[in-house]
Design a protein around this motif. Structure first.
Motif, mmCIF file in Angstrom:
data_model
loop_
_atom_site.group_PDB
_atom_site.id
_atom_site.type_symbol
_atom_site.label_atom_id
_atom_site.label_comp_id
_atom_site.label_asym_id
_atom_site.label_seq_id
_atom_site.Cartn_x
_atom_site.Cartn_y
_atom_site.Cartn_z
ATOM 1 N N LYS A 122 4.232 23.706 18.577
ATOM 2 C CA LYS A 122 5.181 23.370 19.589
ATOM 3 C C LYS A 122 6.433 23.087 19.097
ATOM 4 C CE LYS A 122 3.302 18.926 19.963
ATOM 5 N NZ LYS A 122 2.492 17.828 20.657
ATOM 6 N N ALA A 123 7.451 23.239 19.971
ATOM 7 C CA ALA A 123 8.903 22.962 19.982
ATOM 8 C C ALA A 123 9.241 21.517 19.570
ATOM 9 C CB ALA A 123 9.832 23.437 20.806
ATOM 10 N N PHE A 124 9.914 20.996 18.845
ATOM 11 C CA PHE A 124 10.280 19.498 18.671
ATOM 12 C C PHE A 124 11.779 19.462 18.453
ATOM 13 C CE2 PHE A 124 8.993 21.409 14.365
ATOM 14 C CZ PHE A 124 10.007 21.115 13.726
ATOM 15 N N ALA A 125 12.268 18.134 17.827
ATOM 16 C CA ALA A 125 13.557 18.119 17.394
ATOM 17 C C ALA A 125 13.796 17.059 16.308
ATOM 18 C CB ALA A 125 14.385 17.396 18.772
ATOM 19 N N PHE A 126 14.807 17.530 15.558
ATOM 20 C CA PHE A 126 15.343 16.797 14.542
ATOM 21 C C PHE A 126 16.235 15.715 14.869
ATOM 22 C CE2 PHE A 126 14.737 20.989 12.102
ATOM 23 C CZ PHE A 126 13.478 20.655 11.679
ATOM 24 N N ALA A 127 16.289 14.560 14.412
ATOM 25 C CA ALA A 127 17.583 13.669 14.669
ATOM 26 C C ALA A 127 18.561 14.441 13.653
ATOM 27 C CB ALA A 127 17.254 12.267 14.154
ATOM 28 N N GLY A 128 19.972 14.247 14.222
ATOM 29 C CA GLY A 128 21.287 14.921 13.615
ATOM 30 C C GLY A 128 22.454 13.980 14.246
ATOM 31 N N ILE A 129 23.585 14.353 13.498
ATOM 32 C CA ILE A 129 24.674 13.796 13.957
ATOM 33 C C ILE A 129 25.603 14.925 14.174
ATOM 34 C CG2 ILE A 129 24.438 11.325 13.137
ATOM 35 C CD1 ILE A 129 25.964 11.989 10.729
ATOM 36 N N TRP A 130 26.901 14.826 14.679
ATOM 37 C CA TRP A 130 27.783 15.898 14.651
ATOM 38 C C TRP A 130 29.231 15.625 14.739
ATOM 39 C CZ3 TRP A 130 31.580 16.146 18.555
ATOM 40 C CH2 TRP A 130 31.327 15.278 19.662
ATOM 41 N N GLU A 131 30.178 16.572 14.194
ATOM 42 C CA GLU A 131 31.541 16.160 14.007
ATOM 43 C C GLU A 131 32.352 17.378 14.416
ATOM 44 O OE1 GLU A 131 33.188 13.453 12.789
ATOM 45 O OE2 GLU A 131 31.978 12.646 11.355
ATOM 46 N N GLU A 132 33.553 16.899 14.788
ATOM 47 C CA GLU A 132 34.591 18.164 15.515
ATOM 48 C C GLU A 132 35.757 18.145 14.392
ATOM 49 O OE1 GLU A 132 37.485 18.985 19.228
ATOM 50 O OE2 GLU A 132 36.143 17.122 19.036
ATOM 51 N N TYR A 133 36.131 19.243 13.990
ATOM 52 C CA TYR A 133 37.234 19.507 13.160
ATOM 53 C C TYR A 133 38.154 20.575 13.389
ATOM 54 C CZ TYR A 133 35.353 23.741 10.832
ATOM 55 O OH TYR A 133 34.983 24.783 10.557
ATOM 56 N N GLU A 134 39.625 20.754 12.888
ATOM 57 C CA GLU A 134 40.420 21.764 13.592
ATOM 58 C C GLU A 134 40.293 22.631 12.130
ATOM 59 O OE1 GLU A 134 44.929 21.856 14.245
ATOM 60 O OE2 GLU A 134 44.172 20.745 15.894
ATOM 61 N N ASN A 135 40.127 23.993 12.653
ATOM 62 C CA ASN A 135 40.218 24.932 11.425
ATOM 63 C C ASN A 135 41.596 25.398 11.370
ATOM 64 O OD1 ASN A 135 40.729 26.906 13.282
ATOM 65 N ND2 ASN A 135 38.751 28.065 13.121
ATOM 66 N N GLU A 136 41.772 26.169 10.297
ATOM 67 C CA GLU A 136 43.407 26.660 9.722
ATOM 68 C C GLU A 136 44.123 27.464 10.963
ATOM 69 O OE1 GLU A 136 41.772 30.478 7.606
ATOM 70 O OE2 GLU A 136 42.607 29.089 6.487
ATOM 71 N N ASN A 137 43.341 27.841 12.044
ATOM 72 C CA ASN A 137 43.964 28.602 12.821
ATOM 73 C C ASN A 137 44.055 27.721 14.086
ATOM 74 O OD1 ASN A 137 43.709 31.157 11.578
ATOM 75 N ND2 ASN A 137 41.712 31.226 12.245
ATOM 76 N N GLY A 138 43.887 26.348 14.031
ATOM 77 C CA GLY A 138 44.000 25.575 15.233
ATOM 78 C C GLY A 138 42.879 25.353 16.204
ATOM 79 N N GLU A 139 41.882 26.201 15.780
ATOM 80 C CA GLU A 139 40.765 25.941 16.684
ATOM 81 C C GLU A 139 39.609 24.750 16.536
ATOM 82 O OE1 GLU A 139 40.404 30.942 17.145
ATOM 83 O OE2 GLU A 139 39.452 29.617 15.355
ATOM 84 N N ASN A 140 39.329 24.269 17.557
ATOM 85 C CA ASN A 140 38.310 23.080 17.313
ATOM 86 C C ASN A 140 36.939 23.563 17.032
ATOM 87 O OD1 ASN A 140 40.191 21.172 17.648
ATOM 88 N ND2 ASN A 140 40.050 20.793 19.668
ATOM 89 N N LYS A 141 35.984 23.209 16.085
ATOM 90 C CA LYS A 141 34.896 23.506 15.721
ATOM 91 C C LYS A 141 33.893 22.462 15.698
ATOM 92 C CE LYS A 141 35.902 28.052 15.252
ATOM 93 N NZ LYS A 141 35.315 29.215 16.073
ATOM 94 N N HIS A 142 32.584 22.696 15.731
ATOM 95 C CA HIS A 142 31.797 21.599 15.889
ATOM 96 C C HIS A 142 30.696 21.686 14.966
ATOM 97 C CE1 HIS A 142 33.635 21.379 19.828
ATOM 98 N NE2 HIS A 142 33.719 19.820 19.745
ATOM 99 N N THR A 143 30.326 20.851 14.099
ATOM 100 C CA THR A 143 29.371 21.053 13.135
ATOM 101 C C THR A 143 28.269 19.706 13.306
ATOM 102 O OG1 THR A 143 30.463 19.650 11.619
ATOM 103 C CG2 THR A 143 30.819 21.795 11.469
ATOM 104 N N PHE A 144 27.204 19.834 12.833
ATOM 105 C CA PHE A 144 25.893 18.868 12.699
ATOM 106 C C PHE A 144 25.259 18.923 11.337
ATOM 107 C CE2 PHE A 144 23.572 22.979 13.816
ATOM 108 C CZ PHE A 144 22.439 22.877 13.126
ATOM 109 N N LEU A 145 24.618 17.946 11.051
ATOM 110 C CA LEU A 145 23.622 17.841 10.043
ATOM 111 C C LEU A 145 22.339 17.224 10.512
ATOM 112 C CD1 LEU A 145 23.610 14.948 9.106
ATOM 113 C CD2 LEU A 145 25.439 15.268 7.587
ATOM 114 N N ILE A 146 21.327 17.270 9.617
ATOM 115 C CA ILE A 146 19.933 17.041 9.846
ATOM 116 C C ILE A 146 19.546 15.847 9.235
ATOM 117 C CG2 ILE A 146 17.544 17.455 9.720
ATOM 118 C CD1 ILE A 146 18.371 20.402 10.091
ATOM 119 N N ILE A 147 19.219 14.649 9.662
ATOM 120 C CA ILE A 147 18.695 13.343 9.061
ATOM 121 C C ILE A 147 17.472 13.438 8.317
ATOM 122 C CG2 ILE A 147 18.668 10.738 9.400
ATOM 123 C CD1 ILE A 147 20.570 11.158 11.873
#
Length: 232
Positions: A122-147
């Protein structure tokens, strides 16, 4: 660590399991790797799925690309690390999955991939955190990692760490912005091995470019390497 996972579920299955709306289409994934775009649910928007890149760019690293270095964080120290402290407090997320992969060392140059799943896959979920950053084109991107946390006895036969797998109850605590620090830390425990299964899979999972249903099927030692004695 956790460097590869699967999410072999349909959009409808995910929406029903997590009671959240997923915009657009979703194709099941069998071999998710760092830097790829995957669905998450954040504490800012728990009623819907967002799509973030796996591999966090810390808050202090402005205008940096998606990182392959920061794909995991240790649960034991995440609340203290400068790289992750603010995200742990303010930007938590859960990462839907239905399995993860680890590699068993068989010799100096030989490793065997295993898939770990919950009962009934069955499906489950990992615990994680996320961040936002601006790339070289000035676009906002969002990233995550797994704890990650220390491995339970089942996973420890392959690796000494495992991703934090949340229960439906701890998912709610993790996403609730009012949850206190100690309660958050208590979520970061090894999952009960009695509710998990593991089995060997094809070495085709080693290649990130491979992403087919055959990757999550149980494979005999002979199919993996052509020699049963490797598992002796």
């Amino acid at each position: 660590m956790c460097g590869r996972y699967s999410l072999a579920k349909s959009k409808i299955e995910l929406e029903e399991r997590f009671q959240a709306e997923m915009p657009g289409e979703f194709n099941p994934r069998y071999n998710v790797a760092p830097t790829q775009l995957m669905p998450v649910i954040t504490s800012d928007s728990p009623e819907g799925f967002s799509h973030f890149y796996w591999g966090i760019t810390p808050e202090f690293s402005k205008n940096k690309p998606v990182s392959q270095k920061f794909i995991n964080a240790r649960g034991e120290t995440i609340s203290e690390k400068v790289s992750f402290k603010t995200a742990f407090q303010k930007r938590r997320c859960i990462i839907p999955a239905d399995g993860f992969y680890e590699w068993k060392q068989l010799g100096k140059k030989s490793k065997s991939p295993y898939r770990f799943v919950l009962e009934n896959e069955k499906a489950f979920a990992f615990a994680g955190i996320w961040e936002e950053y601006e790339n070289e084109n000035g676009e906002n991107k969002h990233t995550f990692l797994i704890i990650t946390t220390e491995a339970n006895p089942m996973v420890s036969e392959i690796h000494d760490r495992m991703p934090v797998i949340l229960t439906p109850e701890t998912e709610k605590l993790w996403l609730d912005k009012q949850t206190e620090l100690e309660a958050l830390k208590s979520c970061l425990q090894p999952y009960d091995q009695a509710k998990m299964m593991s089995y060997p899979v094809s070495p085709m999972v080693n290649q990130v470019s491979n992403d087919s249903p055959s990757l999550i099927k149980k494979t005999s030692p002979m199919d993996q390497f052509g020699n049963y004695t490797l598992f002796g």
